[in-house]
Design an enzyme around this catalytic site. Sequence first.
Site, PDB file in Angstrom:
ATOM      1  N   ARG A  89     -15.013  25.333 -23.592  1.00  0.00           N
ATOM      2  CA  ARG A  89     -15.951  25.802 -24.455  1.00  0.00           C
ATOM      3  C   ARG A  89     -17.242  25.501 -23.963  1.00  0.00           C
ATOM      4  O   ARG A  89     -17.527  24.315 -23.603  1.00  0.00           O
ATOM      5  CB  ARG A  89     -15.517  24.860 -25.862  1.00  0.00           C
ATOM      6  CG  ARG A  89     -14.222  25.191 -26.501  1.00  0.00           C
ATOM      7  CD  ARG A  89     -14.430  26.227 -27.341  1.00  0.00           C
ATOM      8  NE  ARG A  89     -13.394  26.615 -28.051  1.00  0.00           N
ATOM      9  CZ  ARG A  89     -13.159  27.636 -29.007  1.00  0.00           C
ATOM     10  NH1 ARG A  89     -13.949  28.449 -29.141  1.00  0.00           N
ATOM     11  NH2 ARG A  89     -11.974  27.621 -29.684  1.00  0.00           N
ATOM     12  N   GLU A 147     -22.789  31.119 -28.371  1.00  0.00           N
ATOM     13  CA  GLU A 147     -22.496  32.665 -28.319  1.00  0.00           C
ATOM     14  C   GLU A 147     -22.819  33.632 -29.308  1.00  0.00           C
ATOM     15  O   GLU A 147     -22.604  33.274 -30.604  1.00  0.00           O
ATOM     16  CB  GLU A 147     -20.961  32.605 -27.933  1.00  0.00           C
ATOM     17  CG  GLU A 147     -20.409  31.762 -26.569  1.00  0.00           C
ATOM     18  CD  GLU A 147     -18.986  32.025 -26.331  1.00  0.00           C
ATOM     19  OE1 GLU A 147     -18.295  32.713 -27.058  1.00  0.00           O
ATOM     20  OE2 GLU A 147     -18.750  31.179 -25.437  1.00  0.00           O
ATOM     21  N   HIS A 179     -17.333  35.688 -22.191  1.00  0.00           N
ATOM     22  CA  HIS A 179     -16.125  34.985 -22.899  1.00  0.00           C
ATOM     23  C   HIS A 179     -14.890  36.098 -22.973  1.00  0.00           C
ATOM     24  O   HIS A 179     -14.580  36.368 -23.989  1.00  0.00           O
ATOM     25  CB  HIS A 179     -16.466  34.639 -24.411  1.00  0.00           C
ATOM     26  CG  HIS A 179     -15.605  33.554 -24.909  1.00  0.00           C
ATOM     27  ND1 HIS A 179     -15.706  32.622 -25.835  1.00  0.00           N
ATOM     28  CD2 HIS A 179     -14.211  33.177 -24.497  1.00  0.00           C
ATOM     29  CE1 HIS A 179     -14.763  31.837 -26.357  1.00  0.00           C
ATOM     30  NE2 HIS A 179     -13.891  32.129 -25.460  1.00  0.00           N
TER      31      HIS A 179
END
Length: 329
Positions: free
Chosen positions: A232, A261, A279
Amino acid sequence: MSAKTRILVPGPIRERVLERLKERFDVVRIERADPALLARSEAAAISGVAVSGGVNGALIEHLPALEIIASFGVGYDGVDVSAAAARGIAVTNTPDVLNDEVADTAIGLLLNTLRRFPQAETWLREGRWKREGAFPLTPLTLRGRTVGIYGLGRIGLAIADRLKGFGVAIAYHTRRPRADVPYAYYPSLIEMAQAVDTLIAIVPKTAETHRTIDAIVLKALGADGVLINVGRGWTVDEEALAEALREGVIAGAGLDVFYDEPHVPEALLALPNVSLLPHVASASIATRDAMADLVADNLQAWFDTGAALTPVPETPFMRKTGEGLESLR
């Protein structure tokens, strides 16, 4: 199971989830997880939720008959698990089915960061090999490195299994040591950072992991140090990381996740010694389909057998029976 069992899907989710759910359930969709979008009469008929994202306490409170929340993904920090647990509502996630894909990505990102393969491909595609000659030798290599894994859960173990094939030394930091692995254990992140030159982060988003990889940890990692994060973005102090990369406090970083993000700090984008991915660690069709199937399978198992397949640790419940709430504990 009644054919009228209703499952709420707040916000977007993989189409395969919807296809699977429609075979067995009545699916109710709303634009986002907002109780204002669901009339109380509709809310009263909802027994389950399938979600890719968050379910807040307000929505949980708005659903009086809710029994289970099936979350798409390993991380479930967007779900108010405390509110769910207080009501005996099961929460599930999708572990294991993405372990290999994320572990593969971690190794790929590590190699890209050390050997600068993306830059080398760009060199070729831009015709520079022909015009200017060979791509510059990379100063970093995986040979002889000591890799510290921050978080040795299912995915961390899969990463370690892959690293063994490269002949590197492996260490790890978790809250408690594991008796089932031969790797060196460090009781604190700073102690591990001092002992390794490569740090791979694969921890969940919790209060305890917030910006734990900070300037102090990066300095401990050292001038040859490399940070890889496939967990994360919450875990990394991105401002401190950018400064450490810019000033040579560490040698490089590879990141698949970011604090806010999809916003990536310009300070990171401008650096030549960082490899950045949007990601994508679990982003293959095969893996996302497996995740979608597990969301649907959790809901079907709950209403068919009374037990979810992959409940999160905070909600080890079985369906309520005439005798009250049962537990898997």
